[in-house]
Design an enzyme around this catalytic site. Structure first.
Site, PDB file in Angstrom:
ATOM      1  N   CYS A   1       0.764  -1.075   0.133  1.00  0.00           N
ATOM      2  CA  CYS A   1      -0.034  -0.043   0.041  1.00  0.00           C
ATOM      3  C   CYS A   1       0.804   1.301   0.110  1.00  0.00           C
ATOM      4  CB  CYS A   1      -0.831  -0.059   1.141  1.00  0.00           C
ATOM      5  SG  CYS A   1      -1.980  -1.414   1.207  1.00  0.00           S
TER       6      CYS A   1
ATOM      7  N   HIS B   1      -3.037   6.775   3.149  1.00  0.00           N
ATOM      8  CA  HIS B   1      -3.701   5.862   2.706  1.00  0.00           C
ATOM      9  C   HIS B   1      -4.769   5.337   3.150  1.00  0.00           C
ATOM     10  CE1 HIS B   1      -4.118   1.522   1.361  1.00  0.00           C
ATOM     11  NE2 HIS B   1      -3.724   1.118   2.591  1.00  0.00           N
TER      12      HIS B   1
ATOM     13  N   ASN C   1     -10.256  -0.281   1.011  1.00  0.00           N
ATOM     14  CA  ASN C   1      -8.686  -0.075   0.708  1.00  0.00           C
ATOM     15  C   ASN C   1      -8.440  -0.754  -0.476  1.00  0.00           C
ATOM     16  OD1 ASN C   1      -6.085  -0.593   0.793  1.00  0.00           O
ATOM     17  ND2 ASN C   1      -5.989  -1.459   2.894  1.00  0.00           N
TER      18      ASN C   1
HETATM   19  N1  COA Z   1     -17.663  -8.718  11.360  1.00  0.00           N
HETATM   20  C1  COA Z   1     -18.230  -8.965  12.488  1.00  0.00           C
HETATM   21  N2  COA Z   1     -17.332  -9.408  13.521  1.00  0.00           N
HETATM   22  C2  COA Z   1     -15.835  -9.393  12.847  1.00  0.00           C
HETATM   23  C3  COA Z   1     -15.340  -9.041  11.806  1.00  0.00           C
HETATM   24  C4  COA Z   1     -16.494  -9.015  10.771  1.00  0.00           C
HETATM   25  N3  COA Z   1     -16.359  -8.435   9.512  1.00  0.00           N
HETATM   26  N4  COA Z   1     -14.265  -9.377  11.719  1.00  0.00           N
HETATM   27  C5  COA Z   1     -13.930  -9.565  13.091  1.00  0.00           C
HETATM   28  N5  COA Z   1     -14.889  -9.680  13.585  1.00  0.00           N
HETATM   29  C6  COA Z   1     -14.899 -10.202  15.298  1.00  0.00           C
HETATM   30  C7  COA Z   1     -13.630 -10.990  15.557  1.00  0.00           C
HETATM   31  O1  COA Z   1     -13.847 -12.429  15.244  1.00  0.00           O
HETATM   32  C8  COA Z   1     -13.651 -10.674  17.077  1.00  0.00           C
HETATM   33  O2  COA Z   1     -14.612 -11.686  17.655  1.00  0.00           O
HETATM   34  P1  COA Z   1     -14.579 -12.194  19.215  1.00  0.00           P
HETATM   35  O3  COA Z   1     -14.162 -11.250  20.181  1.00  0.00           O
HETATM   36  O4  COA Z   1     -15.548 -13.207  19.455  1.00  0.00           O
HETATM   37  O5  COA Z   1     -13.274 -13.163  19.011  1.00  0.00           O
HETATM   38  C9  COA Z   1     -14.235  -9.170  17.261  1.00  0.00           C
HETATM   39  O6  COA Z   1     -14.703  -8.929  15.934  1.00  0.00           O
HETATM   40  C10 COA Z   1     -13.010  -8.393  17.558  1.00  0.00           C
HETATM   41  O7  COA Z   1     -12.022  -8.672  16.447  1.00  0.00           O
HETATM   42  P2  COA Z   1     -10.803  -7.682  16.474  1.00  0.00           P
HETATM   43  O8  COA Z   1      -9.612  -8.421  15.356  1.00  0.00           O
HETATM   44  O9  COA Z   1     -10.318  -7.434  17.943  1.00  0.00           O
HETATM   45  O10 COA Z   1     -11.490  -6.417  16.075  1.00  0.00           O
HETATM   46  P3  COA Z   1     -10.743  -5.037  15.758  1.00  0.00           P
HETATM   47  O11 COA Z   1     -11.575  -3.917  16.648  1.00  0.00           O
HETATM   48  O12 COA Z   1      -9.468  -4.915  16.030  1.00  0.00           O
HETATM   49  O13 COA Z   1     -11.067  -4.650  14.212  1.00  0.00           O
HETATM   50  C11 COA Z   1     -10.091  -4.693  12.332  1.00  0.00           C
HETATM   51  C12 COA Z   1     -10.478  -5.396  13.240  1.00  0.00           C
HETATM   52  C13 COA Z   1      -9.194  -5.560  11.135  1.00  0.00           C
HETATM   53  C14 COA Z   1     -11.058  -3.764  11.669  1.00  0.00           C
HETATM   54  C15 COA Z   1      -8.885  -3.706  12.745  1.00  0.00           C
HETATM   55  O14 COA Z   1      -7.915  -4.302  13.564  1.00  0.00           O
HETATM   56  C16 COA Z   1      -8.153  -3.122  11.666  1.00  0.00           C
HETATM   57  O15 COA Z   1      -8.450  -2.198  11.000  1.00  0.00           O
HETATM   58  N6  COA Z   1      -6.929  -3.450  11.419  1.00  0.00           N
HETATM   59  C17 COA Z   1      -5.890  -3.020  10.452  1.00  0.00           C
HETATM   60  C18 COA Z   1      -6.142  -3.606   9.191  1.00  0.00           C
HETATM   61  C19 COA Z   1      -5.537  -3.024   7.977  1.00  0.00           C
HETATM   62  O16 COA Z   1      -5.994  -1.803   7.907  1.00  0.00           O
HETATM   63  N7  COA Z   1      -4.814  -3.860   6.949  1.00  0.00           N
HETATM   64  C20 COA Z   1      -4.645  -3.447   6.022  1.00  0.00           C
HETATM   65  C21 COA Z   1      -3.255  -2.379   6.161  1.00  0.00           C
HETATM   66  S1  COA Z   1      -2.520  -1.866   4.672  1.00  0.00           S
END
Ligand code: COA
Length: 315
Positions: A109, A241, A271
């Site tokens: 990215c 980004h 994204n």
């Molecule tokens: N819908 C519903 N629930 C979801 C889900 C979805 N699409 N994806 C994950 N969950 C659940 C998980 O299973 C977890 O459940 P649990 O508590 O029962 O285990 C819960 O939601 C929390 O998951 P978590 O990973 O802690 O959520 P988060 O608040 O950290 O958000 C992201 C997850 C991916 C949105 C966040 O971590 C993020 O944006 N990270 C950066 C990713 C990114 O930008 N990548 C590209 C970079 S270039």
């Protein structure tokens, strides 16, 4: 020294809402919107990545008032073109009927900013350089994995670069940590290895990526400001980004800057990896947000983990 003289963007026709995804995997519009700011994304159905790259490139060339034949180098920042080889840039050169050096770069990215630094270093030899950030994450994500499939979309963003004094600062970096965010290459059928394919789907440690992004982007912005002897208030737009609106808001809050200085379109496109920054830049130009003399800081971050930061005073 370089300046940007034309920008363009191309998205696939097919739009996919959060509600549509919620009918496919166990998720909801509320979860996706509140965690990421994403409401929608566009996904290729019949388009190739070369189609998107060509669409974005032709618009950028038109705005730059150049014919394709005036392009002397093509750089495509991309995670994966339509072929392992030849490069997306070579496929694009064929479409544009251009014969010139053409190659892809993969800095995930951050690729668009890496492309700008390469253009900057080669501009004395190649008069007009076309940079097209393009990615089709829809073929790299596991559509059964709710944690990743909701985050990405397909798209292409282009710019034409020529000699000029706009670029005041550029720094690219890789904080080597390939395990945080990756997709494995295909394994093929070599009889000399027992390695099994994991499907090649994108995988990530979401929370670690999130923390890396907020910290590294903040640090890179402060480094650039210190180097140029500027404060955050001197920057008209931070073009970041588009991975997650909360990451952008986190960076913005630390810098104590108003939301209008951190434009976002992640709600519409999700994204689009190497394409987010040029797509957003093109939208800002179309909306006449960017004026001559404005100072823009563009910051990318992504798998690697890479970062790319540049400051331009718009000409
Ligand atoms: N819908 C519903 N629930 C979801 C889900 C979805 N699409 N994806 C994950 N969950 C659940 C998980 O299973 C977890 O459940 P649990 O508590 O029962 O285990 C819960 O939601 C929390 O998951 P978590 O990973 O802690 O959520 P988060 O608040 O950290 O958000 C992201 C997850 C991916 C949105 C966040 O971590 C993020 O944006 N990270 C950066 C990713 C990114 O930008 N990548 C590209 C970079 S270039």
């Amino acid at each position: 020294m370089i300046k940007i003289i034309g920008t363009g963007r191309k998205l696939p026709e097919r739009s996919v809402s959060n509600d549509e995804l919620a009918a496919m995997v166990d998720t909801s519009d509320e979860w996706i919107t509140s965690r990421t700011g994403i409401k929608n994304r566009f996904v290729c159905t019949k388009e190739s990545l070369t189609d998107l790259a060509e669409g974005a490139a032709r618009i950028a060339l038109e705005k730059a008032n150049l014919s394709p034949q005036e392009i002397e180098m093509i750089i495509c920042p991309t995670i994966a073109g339509d072929f392992s080889f030849p490069s997306l840039a070579c496929c694009l050169a064929q479409r544009l009927n251009v014969k010139c050096p053409a190659f892809d770069i993969n800095a995930a990215c951050s690729g668009f900013i890496y492309g700008l630094e390469i253009a900057e270093s080669l501009i004395s030899k190649y008069k007009n350089i076309l940079i097209v950030g393009a990615d089709m994450m829809s073929r790299l994500i596991d559509w059964n994995d709710r944690a990743s499939c909701v985050l990405f979309g397909d798209g292409a963003g282009a710019c034409v670069v020529t000699s000029g004094g706009a670029l005041k600062y550029i720094r690219n970096n890789a904080d080597a940590n390939p395990e945080m965010l990756f997709a494995k290459s295909r394994t093929g059928n070599s009889p000399f290895t027992n390695e099994e394919s994991d499907g090649g789907f994108a995988a990530m440690q979401g929370q670690d990526v999130y923390k890396f992004a907020v910290t590294a982007v903040g640090e890179e912005i402060n480094l650039a400001l210190a180097k140029l002897n500027l404060s955050a208030a001197d920057i008209d737009y931070f073009v970041l980004h588009q991975a997650n609106s909360r990451i952008i808001d986190g960076v913005r809050t630390r810098l104590k800057q108003p939301p209008e200085k951190f434009p976002m379109n992640i709600d519409k496109y999700a994204n689009t990896t190497a394409a987010t920054i040029p797509i957003l830049l093109d939208e800002m130009i179309d909306e006449e947000k960017v004026k001559t003399g404005n100072t823009l800081m563009m910051v990318g971050f992504g798998a690697g983990m890479t970062t790319g930061t540049c400051v331009m005073v718009w000409e």
